[in-house]
Design a protein around this motif. Structure first.
Motif, mmCIF file in Angstrom:
data_model
loop_
_atom_site.group_PDB
_atom_site.id
_atom_site.type_symbol
_atom_site.label_atom_id
_atom_site.label_comp_id
_atom_site.label_asym_id
_atom_site.label_seq_id
_atom_site.Cartn_x
_atom_site.Cartn_y
_atom_site.Cartn_z
ATOM 1 N N ARG A 173 -34.442 20.876 24.019
ATOM 2 C CA ARG A 173 -33.730 19.864 24.791
ATOM 3 C C ARG A 173 -33.208 18.761 23.869
ATOM 4 O O ARG A 173 -33.800 18.462 22.839
ATOM 5 C CB ARG A 173 -34.650 19.234 25.852
ATOM 6 C CG ARG A 173 -35.136 20.225 26.900
ATOM 7 C CD ARG A 173 -36.008 19.535 27.936
ATOM 8 N NE ARG A 173 -36.546 20.489 28.900
ATOM 9 C CZ ARG A 173 -35.888 20.890 29.976
ATOM 10 N NH1 ARG A 173 -34.687 20.388 30.241
ATOM 11 N NH2 ARG A 173 -36.442 21.784 30.787
ATOM 12 N N ARG A 174 -32.081 18.164 24.287
ATOM 13 C CA ARG A 174 -31.560 16.965 23.609
ATOM 14 C C ARG A 174 -30.942 16.092 24.687
ATOM 15 O O ARG A 174 -30.085 16.540 25.437
ATOM 16 C CB ARG A 174 -30.508 17.319 22.559
ATOM 17 C CG ARG A 174 -29.777 16.073 22.048
ATOM 18 C CD ARG A 174 -28.812 16.369 20.974
ATOM 19 N NE ARG A 174 -29.482 16.570 19.693
ATOM 20 C CZ ARG A 174 -28.824 16.684 18.526
ATOM 21 N NH1 ARG A 174 -27.505 16.628 18.508
ATOM 22 N NH2 ARG A 174 -29.493 16.881 17.419
ATOM 23 N N ARG A 180 -30.922 17.321 28.221
ATOM 24 C CA ARG A 180 -30.151 18.524 28.519
ATOM 25 C C ARG A 180 -30.793 19.715 27.858
ATOM 26 O O ARG A 180 -31.192 19.670 26.699
ATOM 27 C CB ARG A 180 -28.711 18.357 28.010
ATOM 28 C CG ARG A 180 -27.805 19.548 28.385
ATOM 29 C CD ARG A 180 -26.342 19.160 28.113
ATOM 30 N NE ARG A 180 -26.111 18.925 26.682
ATOM 31 C CZ ARG A 180 -25.724 19.886 25.815
ATOM 32 N NH1 ARG A 180 -25.534 21.113 26.245
ATOM 33 N NH2 ARG A 180 -25.505 19.590 24.548
ATOM 34 N N LEU A 213 -30.860 22.962 25.982
ATOM 35 C CA LEU A 213 -29.956 23.660 25.076
ATOM 36 C C LEU A 213 -30.309 25.138 24.969
ATOM 37 O O LEU A 213 -29.456 25.961 24.642
ATOM 38 C CB LEU A 213 -30.038 23.023 23.686
ATOM 39 C CG LEU A 213 -29.687 21.520 23.616
ATOM 40 C CD1 LEU A 213 -29.860 21.010 22.202
ATOM 41 C CD2 LEU A 213 -28.253 21.278 24.098
#
Length: 595
Positions: free
Chosen positions: A146-147, A150, A152
């Motif tokens: 996640r980043r 969100r 990924l």
């Protein structure tokens, strides 16, 4: 052959140790495997998290799949035996260290793999299952990438279960060797310790075995200052005390047994709680008691009089007396109760004696009934005779017509008294056995025909139809005179009590291995409440009618005694308004009771 004590001690210790070590080995094996898998999963999670950091930037910038494939391939080469996979949020495999190129493109969607679904939902996931891609059982772990909130993709790392099993096998072998060494050390220690215990303990056991067999003169010769020696001394002292106590108990029991067995009375002793301590054989046989000792007296003897007497003695500690009639055995007892010493410090119990007074009460009742009934039966004719004599003395003697009538009445009552005395004498002879029964072979129908012929005039005078019917009966070996006496009384009663126009029928037939003689009439019948007592002395269903027909009240009582004297049985059934039915069952062969 039974192994020695030393072998048993050592064998028991070794067996117990072996069982304990085997249990440890069997329990530790699965635990080691489970722990190894958990540690592998933890290590793989760390690697998956590290891989997620490496590919986070390429995934965020949308780099080509080739770059991701090179990253996972390099990670797999540096971590021998690991399989690395990068999966897109939609389940599409972006990179896999076990597949490249067309093979990678042909991999099926991984969105439904358990570890992938768990990672997408919760941030991380694990599973152990078979991989169709590499054809082996693998341990899978997955971490969400996640980043900025969100998703990924998912970073997944797998390791073959076989490698974990190899590590577990090495651990099991090490544990097994350690347990085997511990077992050998324990066996050596058990053998050495058993040697010092076996000899003294064997001697103590031999003495105890002799004690158990009843030889209280045996003594243990173990002389040690440790617990084994103290045990031997305790055993010897216990044997001395037990021998003295048993001798005393045996003497007391012999005295008590002799006293109880010689008693004609029943004896019952209870403690302060009402628990039966003792019930002698006489009482158990008389009242049909089964194992009363140890039970509450209310459970053993369900008698209200006993309960009241016991409760009174327990409450007051004083002697009490009562009388008991036990219906199910038809016996009467005079009860005497008093306090019974309890154990030291415990309240007193109660002891009861049961003196059988059944015969005494029966004789007293018979005497009272006889005196009352005989007096009553004699009073009426005597009163009548006296009245007629007084009338004659007052002048009726000079009146020929009245004098003749009064003399006829006096004769009638005198004959009635003579019949009563004759019946009483007959009963007395039957009860005393003064005249034993005499057996002869006869045809029962002949006796019946004689009786019917003898009473035909009486029946005709009363307008009664008297008949006999033969349905076939075997010859009997019995006393003909007594059988005739039975039938005469029964048939005469039937004729006397049947109203004019009625009928009396006597039937002879075979039955129960002998003959059955049935006397039936269509008279008024006998009420059901009177049936159990009609064979008693002086018992009348209708007293006024009985005297009117000249009965003494002893006929059926004589019938009962005559039947008993020849082994016959008399029974009666009746219905009010429908007549009565008397049945005499006579055995084919002589069965006279002993006199």
């Amino acid at each position: 052959m039974m192994p020695g004590l030393r072998s048993r001690i050592a064998g028991t210790a070794v067996a117990a140790t072996a069982a304990a070590l085997l249990a440890v080995f069997l329990l530790v094996g699965p635990a080691v495997r489970a722990r190894s898998i958990e540690e592998s999963q933890e290590a793989l999670l760390s690697e998956a998290a590290l891989m997620a950091r490496f590919v986070e930037e390429p995934l965020a910038s949308g780099s080509e799949t080739a770059l991701l494939d090179r990253v996972v391939d390099e990670a797999a080469r540096e971590s021998a035996g690991r399989r690395f996979t990068i999966v897109a949020p939609d389940g599409h495999v972006l990179a896999d260290s076990a597949a490249s190129g067309a093979e990678l493109a042909g991999l099926e969607n991984h969105a439904h793999r358990p570890e992938i679904a768990q990672a997408i939902a919760a941030g991380r996931g694990t599973s152990v299952r078979h991989s169709a891609t590499v054809g082996d059982d693998l341990i899978y772990v997955a971490v969400a990438i996640r980043r900025g909130g969100r998703l990924l993709g998912v970073s997944r790392v797998a390791r073959p279960v076989a490698r974990v099993e190899q590590e577990v096998g090495r651990l099991r072998r090490s544990i097994g060797w350690a347990l085997a060494i511990a077992f050998l050390l324990t066996a050596v220690l058990a053998l050495s310790l058993s040697a010092s215990l076996a000899g003294p303990l064997r001697e103590i056991m031999d003495s105890a075995r002799l004690f158990a067999a009843g030889d209280l003169s045996a003594r243990s010769r173990v002389d040690r200052s440790d617990e084994m020696g103290e045990l031997a001394q305790i055993l010897n002292r216990s044997a001395d005390q037990l021998q003295a106590r048993l001798t005393e108990v045996a003497q007391e029991r012999a005295r008590a047994g002799a006293i109880l067995s010689s008693m004609d009375e029943g004896l019952l002793a209870v403690d302060h709680r009402g628990t039966v301590l003792l019930a002698n054989d006489r009482l158990c046989r008389a009242l049909s008691l089964r194992n009363p000792a140890g039970r509450h007296y209310l459970e053993a003897l369900r008698q209200r009089e006993v309960a009241a007497l016991v409760d009174d003695v327990l409450r007051t500690g004083e002697r009490r007396q009562a009388e008991l009639h036990v219906h199910h055995v038809r016996r009467s007892y005079a009860l005497a109760g008093g306090p019974f010493p309890g154990a030291e410090g415990a309240p007193h119990g109660a002891v009861l004696t049961f003196h059988d007074i059944t015969d005494r009460r029966r004789v007293e009742q018979i005497r009272r009934d006889f005196v009352a009934n005989a007096s009553h039966e004699l009073r009426t004719p005597l009163t009548s005779i006296r009245g007629f004599v007084e009338a004659l003395e007052d002048g009726a003697l000079h009146e020929p017509e009245n004098a003749q009538r009064f003399l006829g009445k006096i004769r009638l009552h005198a004959e009635r008294m003579a019949a009563l005395v004759a019946d009483l004498l007959e009963l007395s002879r039957l009860e005393s056995g003064e005249r034993p029964a005499r057996a002869e072979v006869l045809a029962p129908m002949e006796i019946v025909e004689d009786v019917v012929a003898a009473l035909s005039d009486l029946a005709a005078a009363g307008q009664i139809t008297l008949s006999a019917r033969d349905e076939g009966a075997p010859e009997l070996e019995t006393d003909g005179e007594r059988l005739r006496g039975i039938l005469e009384n029964i048939v005469e009663n039937a004729v006397k009590y049947t109203p004019p126009g009625g009928k009396v029928e006597v039937t002879v037939r075979s039955g129960n291995g002998g003959a059955e003689i049935v006397v039936e009439d269509d008279g008024p019948g006998i009420p059901a409440e009177h049936l159990p007592r009609i064979f008693e002395r002086f018992y009348r269903v209708d007293k006024a009618r009985s005297r009117a027909v000249g009965g003494t009240g002893l006929g059926l009582s004589i019938v009962r005694h005559l039947a008993e004297s020849i082994g016959a049985r008399v029974s009666v059934t009746s219905e009010v308004g429908a007549g009565s039915r008397f049945m005499v069952e006579v055995p084919a062969l002589r069965k006279f009771p002993a006199t």
